[in-house]
Design a protein around this motif. Structure first.
Motif, short mmCIF file in Angstrom:
data_model
loop_
_atom_site.label_atom_id
_atom_site.label_comp_id
_atom_site.label_asym_id
_atom_site.label_seq_id
_atom_site.Cartn_x
_atom_site.Cartn_y
_atom_site.Cartn_z
N SER B 107 -0.98 -5.97 -12.04
CA SER B 107 -0.82 -4.51 -12.11
C SER B 107 -2.09 -3.78 -11.66
O SER B 107 -3.18 -4.37 -11.66
N ALA B 108 -1.82 -2.59 -11.20
CA ALA B 108 -2.95 -1.77 -10.75
C ALA B 108 -3.96 -1.56 -11.88
O ALA B 108 -5.13 -1.29 -11.63
N SER B 109 -3.46 -1.72 -13.11
CA SER B 109 -4.36 -1.51 -14.26
C SER B 109 -5.47 -2.55 -14.29
O SER B 109 -6.47 -2.35 -14.93
N GLU B 110 -5.25 -3.64 -13.62
CA GLU B 110 -6.22 -4.74 -13.65
C GLU B 110 -7.15 -4.70 -12.45
O GLU B 110 -7.83 -5.67 -12.16
N LYS B 111 -7.12 -3.58 -11.73
CA LYS B 111 -7.88 -3.51 -10.49
C LYS B 111 -9.37 -3.81 -10.70
O LYS B 111 -9.99 -4.51 -9.90
N LYS B 112 -9.85 -3.43 -11.80
CA LYS B 112 -11.28 -3.58 -12.06
C LYS B 112 -11.67 -5.04 -12.22
O LYS B 112 -12.73 -5.47 -11.82
N ARG B 113 -10.85 -5.78 -12.87
CA ARG B 113 -11.22 -7.20 -13.07
C ARG B 113 -10.51 -8.12 -12.08
O ARG B 113 -10.28 -9.28 -12.32
N SER B 130 0.55 -7.84 -5.56
CA SER B 130 0.08 -6.60 -6.21
C SER B 130 0.42 -5.43 -5.32
O SER B 130 0.94 -5.62 -4.20
N ASP B 131 0.24 -4.22 -5.83
CA ASP B 131 0.46 -3.05 -4.98
C ASP B 131 -0.80 -2.18 -4.97
O ASP B 131 -0.73 -0.97 -4.94
N MET B 132 -1.91 -2.92 -4.99
CA MET B 132 -3.19 -2.20 -4.94
C MET B 132 -3.67 -2.19 -3.50
O MET B 132 -3.44 -3.14 -2.77
N LYS B 133 -4.27 -1.15 -3.15
CA LYS B 133 -4.79 -1.05 -1.80
C LYS B 133 -5.91 -2.07 -1.62
O LYS B 133 -6.77 -2.21 -2.48
N GLY B 134 -5.87 -2.87 -0.57
CA GLY B 134 -6.91 -3.85 -0.24
C GLY B 134 -6.80 -5.11 -1.07
O GLY B 134 -7.68 -5.94 -1.07
N PHE B 135 -5.67 -5.30 -1.73
CA PHE B 135 -5.48 -6.47 -2.56
C PHE B 135 -5.51 -7.76 -1.74
O PHE B 135 -6.16 -8.75 -2.09
N GLY B 140 -5.94 -11.52 -2.61
CA GLY B 140 -4.54 -11.64 -3.06
C GLY B 140 -3.65 -12.10 -1.93
O GLY B 140 -4.00 -11.98 -0.75
N ILE B 141 -2.52 -12.65 -2.27
CA ILE B 141 -1.70 -13.22 -1.20
C ILE B 141 -0.78 -12.14 -0.61
O ILE B 141 -0.73 -11.93 0.58
N ILE B 142 0.01 -11.47 -1.46
CA ILE B 142 0.91 -10.45 -0.91
C ILE B 142 0.57 -9.12 -1.58
O ILE B 142 0.47 -9.04 -2.80
#
Lengths: 677, 187
Positions: B107-113, B130-135, B140-142
């Motif tokens: 989740s985007a909530s985990e972006k920091k870690r 994930s759906d974070m930008k630059g994941f 990240g794989i997808i």
């Protein structure tokens, strides 16, 4: 079809082979082409299915991740497929997801579908059956194929491919071309082969046909067909040859039979035409159906005049009735009649005596259809018989003449002697009478001299008057007796021959027989004693006296001869001829018995036949008894028969009817002797 | 039995919830649904190693790390099958619990870690989404990205091969392929 049926077997065989091979070829080609098309079709379906499958798999992700561009890119690979018309991917909801070509809008697709007019089709294009298997549909020019896109067990959508069938059609065209060429070539080969090979069958048949034609046209039954094989055709030819052999044999036999028949026919025809006797066939009414030349000759009519004419036309009523009666009798009895005589009137009006034998003619079923007969002109024969009878009579008279002369000679001799005695006696008596006259004159003169008286006494002594006085009356009586005897013989002869009597007169049979015995005395007196026992109650019998006497004479002479053969001529031992007459009421019976040797058994049946004789040539004519038979039976309506025992003698028995009624006599004839008339 | 009844009730509740969301918040819920579907569909195009996903193991476990931003859409995936396996969704916040997971949605909530997370699971046969930008660039794989109204995704092939995952070309052709920024360093 009829014209085919009438064509030659060669053409038929060729045609049959050609037809068979062509049909088989066509069928096999059709099956081959059809099979190929089917397999091509299924391979086409398979190919498209695989294609759809591949597209489905490769576009599954595009559908899953809603990327029509990716799907279209995938579809664009179809460009490599030359017959691809279009393809379309529907999503799960049945909406068009991607198309090929790219510019094919969903609306266009819908229009195309609606143009197709197939609602199910359209429906399936809009709402493809995703869960069910493949669905394909062949149309005229294209093949539509649907395939669900299944990915990981989920139906993601449907792929719809439309592929042109140009390949199929060009393949079909190619096949058709190849088939046409192959069939043409094969049929040509089949024609060449069959026209060569059909000779195996048609050759022998045509050979058989030619042989048959030659045989029937030239009648050469010795010809044989050549056998070329041992199959049914060979058997056929064998059978034909066998048949020919049979025919040949039968023809030969028939020819022989015909020859024999012709010869026989010729023979019988010759016989029929050359015999003097007439042969004829009449129907039941008596109309001539068939006759030979002799009948023409006898009747004096030409064949044209006779054919169809009635047989009774040529005779008077009496004879026609006679013929009618005779034919009635044959018809009734069903068997042939022996000859009966009748009188016909020839064309020139001359009457002829005819003797005819009749028999029945029947058809195959045994129905009596007419009569056949043999007729003979017996006029001359009859005349000859009369002449013979006369000759016989003359002969018997001639034969008798010597005996009769002898009979007459004896009294004539002693009458002559007596007369000469009278002559001599008379000269002596005359001398005596002269002396008596001298004496008478002397007495008258009164000068009776002694010498005169002594002269008278001397002459009386000399002439022997006493003897004459005794002998002359004796001689006279003897002479009278002799003359009476001569007279009686002459009378008997006259009575015997009865010259000039042609009709029957009633006579005293006893007297007639006595006369005959008298006349024939010289014939029997040396060999036999005559024992006569006449029935004095015998009535007068109508008779032809001359002929009747001849019969009696014949029998007495035969009896004398028979006895002489036994006792020997001129011997002291004599036989007996016994002649009896009996009054039987309606008939008189005459029995003449002899003590001769009897009639030998083997000739008994023949003694009444004409010209039959046991006597030496010149002694007998063989006509005596035949004529006697004819006289008694035919002329008098009587019976003549004999009884004989070997070594004991024979008895001839004659019976004559007392009544001279022709009707009664004829009736009697029919009953007792059918062929007398 | 109890579990099944519970599940049924849960599905009913979720369905009801989703239905009410679809009506109440159509836009956001649609995006959530698509993202959830993507997660599910990714599983179909990815092959795990036999060790982590043996034949006998019947479940494919989708772990959600951090706050569930799907708004209940993920629960609709529960019970669905992927490659013949049941999909199980698990929510977690702790990294220790990730060894049984096959797909990990961060989740985007985990972006920091994120680097920490990625590092801790870098050797795991785990598909990270994930759906974070630059994941993806992060390792990240997808990564799900939004392009206009459409949701698209990026795939980091290096990360995938590092994780020992084989991604289907069918998926790859839809994806935007990215490289790890620290690819060299990682190697």
């Amino acid at each position: 079809m009829n014209s085919f049926r009438d064509t030659s077997i060669q053409h038929k065989l060729t045609a049959i082979i050609m037809l068979t091979s062509s049909v088989v070829l066509l069928l096999s080609s059709a099956v081959f082409v059809f099979n190929d098309l089917i397999s091509f079709r299924s391979s086409l379906i398979e190919k498209l299915t695989t294609l759809a499958e591949v597209i489905g798999i490769t576009s599954a992700s595009a559908i899953v991740f809603s990327s029509p561009e990716a799907a279209e890119e995938t579809l664009s690979a179809l460009e490599a497929e030359p017959h691809m018309i279009f393809a379309c991917i529907y999503n799960k909801e049945g909406q068009v997801f991607a198309t090929y070509p790219f510019d094919l809008a969903g609306e266009d697709l819908l229009i195309i579908e609606s143009k197709g007019g197939d609602f199910r089709y359209k429906e399936s294009s809009l709402e493809p059956k995703m869960a069910t298997g493949d669905d394909y549909n062949f149309r005229k020019d294209y093949l539509d194929l649907f395939r669900p896109i299944i990915f990981d067990g989920d139906v993601l959508g449907t792929i719809y491919i439309r592929s042109g069938l140009l390949e199929l059609y060009s393949r079909l065209k190619l096949y058709c071309g190849v088939v046409v060429i192959v069939i043409t070539v094969l049929i040509l080969v089949a024609y060449l082969l069959s026209s060569k090979l059909q000779r195996v069958i048609s050759g022998p048949i045509l050979h058989l046909k030619r042989t048959m034609k030659t045989v029937s046209q030239e009648k050469k039954y010795s010809l044989r067909a050549e056998k070329q094989s041992n199959d049914e055709l060979g058997l056929l030819i064998d059978g034909f040859n066998e048949m020919l052999a049979q025919i040949q044999k039968e023809m030969a036999e028939r020819k022989q039979a015909e020859e024999a028949f012709r010869e026989s026919e010729e023979k019988y025809r010759t016989i029929l035409e050359s015999i003097e006797d007439a042969y004829f066939e009449v129907d039941l009414a008596g109309n001539y159906i068939f006759f030979n030349d002799s009948l023409n000759r006898i009747l004096g009519y030409s064949p044209d005049e006779l054919s169809g004419a009635n047989s009774r036309q040529h005779m008077d009523k009496e004879n026609a009735d006679k013929l009618h009666q005779a034919s009635q009798k044959v018809y009734g009895a069903g068997k042939s009649d022996r000859a009966f005589a009748c009188e016909i009137i020839r064309k020139d009006g001359v009457k002829r005596q005819i003797e005819t034998s009749l028999s029945l003619v029947g058809d195959a079923e045994g129905h009596r259809t007419g009569f056949r007969g043999v007729a003979r002109d017996i006029t001359e024969q009859k005349e000859l018989e009369i002449q013979l009878s006369h000759a016989q009579k003359l002969k018997s008279i001639g034969q008798l003449a010597a005996g009769i002369a002898h009979e007459i000679n004896t009294p004539t001799q002693y009458v002559g002697d007596n007369t000469r005695f009278f002559q001599d006696s008379f000269s002596g008596i005359n001398q005596v009478l002269g002396k008596y006259e001298e004496l008478l004159n002397a007495v008258k003169a009164g000068e009776i001299g002694n010498d005169l008286v002594s002269g008278v006494e001397a002459i009386v002594e000399k002439v022997d008057v006493e003897y004459l006085k005794k002998e002359i009356p004796l001689a006279i009586r003897q002479s009278i007796d002799g003359l009476d005897r001569v007279a009686s013989i002459v009378r008997a002869m006259k009575d015997f021959s009865h010259p000039g009597v042609e009709e029957k007169i009633s006579i005293d049979i006893n007297k007639a027989i006595q006369n005959t015995i008298t006349v024939a005395r010289n014939e029997w007196k040396y060999v036999a004693e005559m024992e006569i026992a006449f029935d004095s109650t015998l009535p007068l019998v109508p008779c032809l006296p001359g002929e009747f006497n001849q019969v009696i004479l014949n029998i007495i002479i035969n009896a004398s001869h028979a006895i002489r053969d036994v006792v020997g001529g001129g011997s002291e031992k004599k036989g007996i001829i016994a002649v009896n007459t009996h009054n039987l009421g309606s008939e008189v019976e005459i029995r003449i018995r002899d003590t001769g040797g009897g009639i030998p058994k083997k000739i008994r049946s023949r003694i009444f036949d004409p010209f039959f004789t046991t006597k030496a040539v010149g002694r007998g004519t063989g006509q005596g008894l035949a004529i006697s038979h004819s006289i008694i039976t035919e002329k008098h309506g009587g019976i003549i028969r004999f009884e004989t025992k070997d070594g004991r003698g024979s008895t001839f028995i004659i019976r004559l009817p007392v009544e001279n009624d022709p009707g009664q006599r004829e009736k009697k004839d029919e009953e007792t002797n059918p062929f007398c008339g | 039995m109890i579990i099944k009844i519970y599940r049924l009730i849960l599905i009913a509740v979720i369905c009801g919830t989703i239905a009410s969301w679809v009506h109440a918040q159509p836009l956001s819920s649609r995006e959530h649904l698509i993202k959830a579907a993507f997660l599910y569909n990714f599983a179909k195009f990815v092959d795990w190693s036999p060790e982590s996903l043996p034949e006998s193991n019947t479940s494919l476990i989708l772990c959600v790390l951090g706050q569930d931003s799907f708004g209940g859409a993920l629960e609709s995936l529960e019970g669905k099958t992927v490659k013949g396996r049941e999909l199980v969704v698990r929510h977690t916040t702790r990294l220790e619990n990730l060894d049984k997971c096959h797909i990990l949605f961060i989740s985007a909530s985990e972006k920091k870690r994120l680097p920490e997370i990625l590092k801790s699971i870098s050797k795991m046969n785990l598909l990270t989404v994930s759906d974070m930008k630059g994941f993806a660039q992060e390792g990240g794989i997808i990564n799900l990205v939004k392009e206009g109204s459409r949701i698209r995704f990026e795939i980091n092939l290096d990360a995938a091969s590092l994780s020992g995952l084989i991604i289907s070309s069918n998926l790859l052709k839809l994806a935007k392929i990215v490289r790890s920024q620290d690819r060299k360093t990682r190697k």
